[in-house]
Enzyme design. Sequence first.
Site, PDB file in Angstrom:
ATOM      1  CG  ASP A   7     132.725  19.618 -37.093  1.00 44.04           C
ATOM      2  OD1 ASP A   7     131.647  19.829 -36.498  1.00 44.04           O
ATOM      3  OD2 ASP A   7     132.764  19.059 -38.196  1.00 44.04           O
ATOM      4  CB  SER A   8     131.567  15.331 -35.853  1.00 43.06           C
ATOM      5  OG  SER A   8     130.893  16.086 -36.835  1.00 43.06           O
ATOM      6  CB  CYS A  70     130.315  19.581 -33.775  1.00 43.08           C
ATOM      7  SG  CYS A  70     129.224  18.196 -34.059  1.00 43.08           S
ATOM      8  CD  GLU A 150     131.085  15.110 -44.931  1.00 36.86           C
ATOM      9  OE1 GLU A 150     131.628  14.018 -45.184  1.00 36.86           O
ATOM     10  OE2 GLU A 150     131.127  15.657 -43.814  1.00 36.86           O
ATOM     11  CB  CYS A 180     123.735  20.921 -39.335  1.00 34.05           C
ATOM     12  SG  CYS A 180     124.888  19.728 -40.036  1.00 34.05           S
ATOM     13  CG  HIS A 182     128.016  19.341 -43.264  1.00 33.68           C
ATOM     14  ND1 HIS A 182     128.402  19.094 -41.976  1.00 33.68           N
ATOM     15  CD2 HIS A 182     128.775  18.532 -44.054  1.00 33.68           C
ATOM     16  CE1 HIS A 182     129.358  18.178 -41.977  1.00 33.68           C
ATOM     17  NE2 HIS A 182     129.602  17.817 -43.219  1.00 33.68           N
TER      18      HIS A 182
HETATM   19  N1  DGL Z   1     129.079  18.620 -37.359  1.00 35.74           N
HETATM   20  C1  DGL Z   1     127.772  18.036 -37.238  1.00 35.74           C
HETATM   21  C2  DGL Z   1     126.799  19.088 -36.665  1.00 35.74           C
HETATM   22  O1  DGL Z   1     127.006  20.269 -36.796  1.00 35.74           O
HETATM   23  C3  DGL Z   1     127.263  17.475 -38.561  1.00 35.74           C
HETATM   24  C4  DGL Z   1     127.956  16.203 -38.990  1.00 35.74           C
HETATM   25  C5  DGL Z   1     127.758  15.057 -38.007  1.00 35.74           C
HETATM   26  O2  DGL Z   1     126.643  14.494 -37.929  1.00 35.74           O
HETATM   27  O3  DGL Z   1     128.722  14.738 -37.323  1.00 35.74           O
HETATM   28  O4  DGL Z   1     125.820  18.715 -36.072  1.00 35.74           O
END
Ligand code: DGL
Length: 254
Positions: A7-8, A70, A150, A180, A182
């Site tokens: 993940d990012s 991600c 977050e 997404c 989150h």
């Molecule tokens: N993990 C990213 C997603 O699911 C969200 C956070 C980001 O923008 O890196 O798109």
Amino acid sequence: MKVGVFDSGVGGLSVLKSLLEAGLFESIVYYGDTARVPYGSKDKQTIIRFSLQALEFFTSHRVDMLVVACNTASAYALDSLSAQAPFPVVGVITPGVLATQNKLDSKDASILVIATKATIASNLYATKLQEIGFYNVKSLATGLFVPFVEEGIYDGKPMQSLLEYYFSGYSSPNALILGCTHFPLIAPALSAYFGKDTILIHSGEAIVEYIQNTYHLPTHRPLRSLEFFASDDVNALKLTAKLWLGDLYMLYKS
Ligand code: DGL
């Protein structure tokens, strides 16, 4: 079987949670590119470059499969990752689309996709949904939910304002795709806003179903190791993991 979860940043922990609940893998290596998050506001080439750098990490950790938790990386880098990886790479978008199809009775159903700016700009969810016959699809970039989550803001007045800011012009869809990592954390707030008739599609649950159906892995395997890595402060990642995973964090063994 050893799986890598990419993940990012911390968001992929919502997908990790589903993988842990299902018990599909004996060993899990989670890597969050916390030094360079968010990906959702970056351009395609940057997202691909960062994702391929993460692939080097997972290759050196000798994983058997890579889950791209991600959505943004799944939208842009899946083909590049699959072309270069010596193991299968699974992203969250196709599983999310299939889960939506499984949960809706009619192609007339209204679907709202919410995700980062980059994921929405890729138009991948909408394209794949339209390819299988859903024509009533809307997409909306709702990236401000990411810093809210977050910050631990899941409800209350600020969340209510943000929900109204994004959705006041939208009626409740039959399905809301949480595109997404989150967004599962604010599922209760989204459900309360849209009402109980709106089905929420969660990437983590969708990818578990997809992996089970595609790779026929047995479930409820005992976990032998769970490791966390980050390109920035790994302790901050572990703290979030403790918070988001709850009791499942106790499985953490290394
Ligand atoms: N993990 C990213 C997603 O699911 C969200 C956070 C980001 O923008 O890196 O798109």
